[in-house]
Motif scaffolding. Structure first.
Motif, PDB file in Angstrom:
ATOM      1  N   LEU A   1       2.117 -15.065   8.828  1.00 56.48           N
ATOM      2  CA  LEU A   1       1.618 -13.858   8.162  1.00 56.48           C
ATOM      3  C   LEU A   1       2.773 -12.952   7.748  1.00 56.48           C
ATOM      4  N   ASN A   2       3.541 -13.456   6.786  1.00 51.13           N
ATOM      5  CA  ASN A   2       4.599 -12.672   6.145  1.00 51.13           C
ATOM      6  C   ASN A   2       4.774 -13.238   4.747  1.00 51.13           C
ATOM      7  N   ASN A   3       5.342 -12.461   3.833  1.00 51.06           N
ATOM      8  CA  ASN A   3       5.364 -12.952   2.450  1.00 51.06           C
ATOM      9  C   ASN A   3       6.478 -13.958   2.177  1.00 51.06           C
ATOM     10  N   GLY A   4       7.199 -14.330   3.231  1.00 49.98           N
ATOM     11  CA  GLY A   4       8.097 -15.467   3.115  1.00 49.98           C
ATOM     12  C   GLY A   4       7.369 -16.794   3.239  1.00 49.98           C
ATOM     13  N   LEU A   5       6.168 -16.759   3.836  1.00 53.09           N
ATOM     14  CA  LEU A   5       5.405 -18.000   4.052  1.00 53.09           C
ATOM     15  C   LEU A   5       3.975 -17.942   3.520  1.00 53.09           C
ATOM     16  N   PHE A   6       3.569 -16.792   3.005  1.00 52.83           N
ATOM     17  CA  PHE A   6       2.201 -16.654   2.491  1.00 52.83           C
ATOM     18  C   PHE A   6       2.232 -15.829   1.212  1.00 52.83           C
ATOM     19  N   ARG A   7       1.688 -16.395   0.145  1.00 54.12           N
ATOM     20  CA  ARG A   7       1.592 -15.693  -1.137  1.00 54.12           C
ATOM     21  C   ARG A   7       0.188 -15.869  -1.684  1.00 54.12           C
ATOM     22  N   LEU A   8      -0.170 -14.976  -2.588  1.00 58.89           N
ATOM     23  CA  LEU A   8      -1.437 -15.074  -3.315  1.00 58.89           C
ATOM     24  C   LEU A   8      -1.108 -15.028  -4.803  1.00 58.89           C
ATOM     25  N   GLY A   9      -1.492 -16.061  -5.530  1.00 55.60           N
ATOM     26  CA  GLY A   9      -1.242 -16.072  -6.973  1.00 55.60           C
ATOM     27  C   GLY A   9      -2.430 -15.473  -7.696  1.00 55.60           C
ATOM     28  N   THR A  10      -2.214 -14.309  -8.325  1.00 53.69           N
ATOM     29  CA  THR A  10      -3.347 -13.620  -8.956  1.00 53.69           C
ATOM     30  C   THR A  10      -2.852 -12.546  -9.899  1.00 53.69           C
ATOM     31  N   SER A  11      -3.671 -12.206 -10.872  1.00 56.95           N
ATOM     32  CA  SER A  11      -3.367 -11.032 -11.693  1.00 56.95           C
ATOM     33  C   SER A  11      -4.413  -9.949 -11.442  1.00 56.95           C
ATOM     34  N   ARG A  12      -5.637 -10.359 -11.147  1.00 56.25           N
ATOM     35  CA  ARG A  12      -6.732  -9.395 -10.982  1.00 56.25           C
ATOM     36  C   ARG A  12      -6.657  -8.608  -9.675  1.00 56.25           C
ATOM     37  N   LEU A  13      -6.177  -9.278  -8.653  1.00 50.79           N
ATOM     38  CA  LEU A  13      -6.357  -8.748  -7.304  1.00 50.79           C
ATOM     39  C   LEU A  13      -5.590  -7.454  -7.037  1.00 50.79           C
ATOM     40  N   ALA A  14      -4.462  -7.263  -7.725  1.00 55.06           N
ATOM     41  CA  ALA A  14      -3.613  -6.100  -7.421  1.00 55.06           C
ATOM     42  C   ALA A  14      -4.389  -4.792  -7.545  1.00 55.06           C
ATOM     43  N   ASN A  15      -5.083  -4.585  -8.664  1.00 56.51           N
ATOM     44  CA  ASN A  15      -5.847  -3.344  -8.853  1.00 56.51           C
ATOM     45  C   ASN A  15      -7.000  -3.232  -7.861  1.00 56.51           C
ATOM     46  N   LEU A  16      -7.640  -4.362  -7.567  1.00 56.61           N
ATOM     47  CA  LEU A  16      -8.779  -4.340  -6.635  1.00 56.61           C
ATOM     48  C   LEU A  16      -8.333  -3.961  -5.231  1.00 56.61           C
ATOM     49  N   LEU A  17      -7.231  -4.544  -4.780  1.00 56.75           N
ATOM     50  CA  LEU A  17      -6.708  -4.190  -3.452  1.00 56.75           C
ATOM     51  C   LEU A  17      -6.269  -2.731  -3.418  1.00 56.75           C
ATOM     52  N   LEU A  18      -5.579  -2.331  -4.474  1.00 54.89           N
ATOM     53  CA  LEU A  18      -5.101  -0.941  -4.552  1.00 54.89           C
ATOM     54  C   LEU A  18      -6.269   0.038  -4.501  1.00 54.89           C
ATOM     55  N   SER A  19      -7.347  -0.297  -5.192  1.00 55.29           N
ATOM     56  CA  SER A  19      -8.543   0.555  -5.202  1.00 55.29           C
ATOM     57  C   SER A  19      -9.114   0.701  -3.794  1.00 55.29           C
ATOM     58  N   GLU A  20      -9.171  -0.413  -3.069  1.00 58.80           N
ATOM     59  CA  GLU A  20      -9.725  -0.347  -1.706  1.00 58.80           C
ATOM     60  C   GLU A  20      -8.784   0.388  -0.751  1.00 58.80           C
ATOM     61  N   ILE A  21      -7.474   0.174  -0.932  1.00 57.12           N
ATOM     62  CA  ILE A  21      -6.498   0.858  -0.069  1.00 57.12           C
ATOM     63  C   ILE A  21      -6.571   2.369  -0.291  1.00 57.12           C
ATOM     64  N   LYS A  22      -6.722   2.770  -1.556  1.00 57.26           N
ATOM     65  CA  LYS A  22      -6.709   4.200  -1.901  1.00 57.26           C
ATOM     66  C   LYS A  22      -8.097   4.847  -1.866  1.00 57.26           C
ATOM     67  N   GLY A  23      -9.150   4.004  -1.775  1.00 60.04           N
ATOM     68  CA  GLY A  23     -10.498   4.559  -1.696  1.00 60.04           C
ATOM     69  C   GLY A  23     -11.010   5.129  -3.003  1.00 60.04           C
ATOM     70  N   GLU A  24     -10.408   4.732  -4.120  1.00 55.83           N
ATOM     71  CA  GLU A  24     -10.908   5.132  -5.455  1.00 55.83           C
ATOM     72  C   GLU A  24     -10.506   4.060  -6.457  1.00 55.83           C
ATOM     73  N   GLU A  25     -11.213   4.015  -7.583  1.00 54.38           N
ATOM     74  CA  GLU A  25     -10.901   2.948  -8.546  1.00 54.38           C
ATOM     75  C   GLU A  25      -9.526   3.158  -9.158  1.00 54.38           C
ATOM     76  N   MET A  26      -8.676   2.149  -9.042  1.00 48.99           N
ATOM     77  CA  MET A  26      -7.316   2.217  -9.592  1.00 48.99           C
ATOM     78  C   MET A  26      -7.153   1.142 -10.665  1.00 48.99           C
ATOM     79  N   LYS A  27      -6.629   1.562 -11.811  1.00 48.80           N
ATOM     80  CA  LYS A  27      -6.299   0.579 -12.850  1.00 48.80           C
ATOM     81  C   LYS A  27      -4.820   0.729 -13.170  1.00 48.80           C
ATOM     82  N   PHE A  28      -4.015   0.514 -12.154  1.00 42.31           N
ATOM     83  CA  PHE A  28      -2.568   0.754 -12.285  1.00 42.31           C
ATOM     84  C   PHE A  28      -1.882  -0.352 -13.083  1.00 42.31           C
ATOM     85  N   PHE A  29      -2.206  -1.605 -12.748  1.00 43.67           N
ATOM     86  CA  PHE A  29      -1.516  -2.738 -13.403  1.00 43.67           C
ATOM     87  C   PHE A  29      -2.235  -3.158 -14.668  1.00 43.67           C
TER      88      PHE A  29
END
Length: 300
Positions: free
Chosen positions: A272-300
């Motif tokens: 469980l570190n980004n040297g051994l685990f990655r996620l290939g995605t373009s959509r997920l960044a905004n979705l994760l950011l939205s959940e982390i910040k508790g509001e809809e984010m369209k940053f990327f």
């Protein structure tokens, strides 16, 4: 003919050390159990922040241009300024001809430049072209290379050609990470996915990755589970830790939580570190950011 038999037996001997006689229904049942029992506990802000830091932020469109890739990269630069409390993505993943644009634009530390290479996504070209493309991507600034196995060779039982190609491409990458995509949707069975995982690691993969995202089905929890089991068994036999990257069709935060949970349950905290685990995605960044910040984010 003798030579062919001896090399074939070399790969069969490698595979014989592992249980590749898997039952798809049993794998599906195992995975369903893990998802039902373990995923809810991982649905936390800390895990979501961690997952964000494992993203290979990806743009692989025929419409990509120097300008669009520059803007894409500038967003990653801005992220550090706007969200100083969060760790940035792990890497930016582009076609090889944009490696230099990313390198010239990227200002933040700890974000790698990844390039798909070697006739991506079909892998149907000459090995000389695959090697040249990979060497050029690294020369232009790639830190990591994502390639696809020769799926047709694998399915025809020509493990030698498939493995020789990976070996040659790893030699071209030298110390740069080589991520090997199995295109699990084309392999269809758990047994095939296990075999392709083992052969890819045996031939020099630093990471094994589910899919290109260009073919359906893309990543599935079942494929992830089989690949993580293969990584675990390979580590037990060789001492080598190989990374895991699900990619393609990761469309919601819950998908990412499922892959996180499978890695945690099968491979443990060490992975469980980004040297051994990655996620290939373009959509997920905004979705994760939205959940982390508790509001809809369209940053990327």
């Amino acid at each position: 003919m003798e030579n062919n038999e001896s090399t074939q037996s070399k790969y069969d001997a490698a595979l014989a050390k592992y249980n590749t006689n898997l039952n798809d229904a049993e794998v599906a049942a195992e995975v369903a159990g893990i998802i039902a029992e373990k995923v809810p506990a991982n649905n936390t802000p800390e895990v979501k922040k961690f997952l964000f830091n494992c993203i290979d932020l990806t743009t692989l469109n025929s419409t990509d241009s120097d300008e669009s890739v520059m803007k894409f990269t500038q967003k990653v630069n801005q992220f550090d300024e706007e969200f100083p409390d969060l760790k940035n993505v792990a890497a930016i993943c582009v076609y090889p001809n944009f490696a230099e644009v990313v390198k010239d634009t990227l200002e933040v530390e700890d974000v790698k430049i990844a390039c798909v290479s070697a006739g991506f996504p079909s892998s149907q070209t000459f090995i000389e072209v695959k090697v040249a493309e990979t060497a050029m991507a690294i020369m232009e600034g790639a830190d990591e290379i994502d390639i696809v196995i020769s799926v047709g060779k694998f399915l025809s039982g020509d493990y030698e050609t498939m493995c020789d190609e990976i070996q040659e491409l790893k030699a071209t990458c030298k110390e740069h990470h080589l991520k090997v995509i199995l295109e699990t949707g084309a392999l269809k069975t758990a047994a095939n996915i296990k075999k392709a995982s083992i052969l890819s690691m045996y031939a020099g993969a630093d990471f094994i990755k589910t899919s290109t995202g260009k073919q359906q089905p893309a990543a599935t929890p079942e494929a992830a589970y089989v690949m993580c089991q293969a990584i675990k068994e390979y580590h037990a036999l060789t001492g080598n830790k190989i990374g895991f990257k699900p990619a393609g069709g990761i469309n919601c935060v819950n998908d990412a939580l499922i892959y996180y949970t499978i890695v945690k349950e099968v491979l443990g905290e060490e992975w469980l570190n980004n040297g051994l685990f990655r996620l290939g995605t373009s959509r997920l960044a905004n979705l994760l950011l939205s959940e982390i910040k508790g509001e809809e984010m369209k940053f990327f």
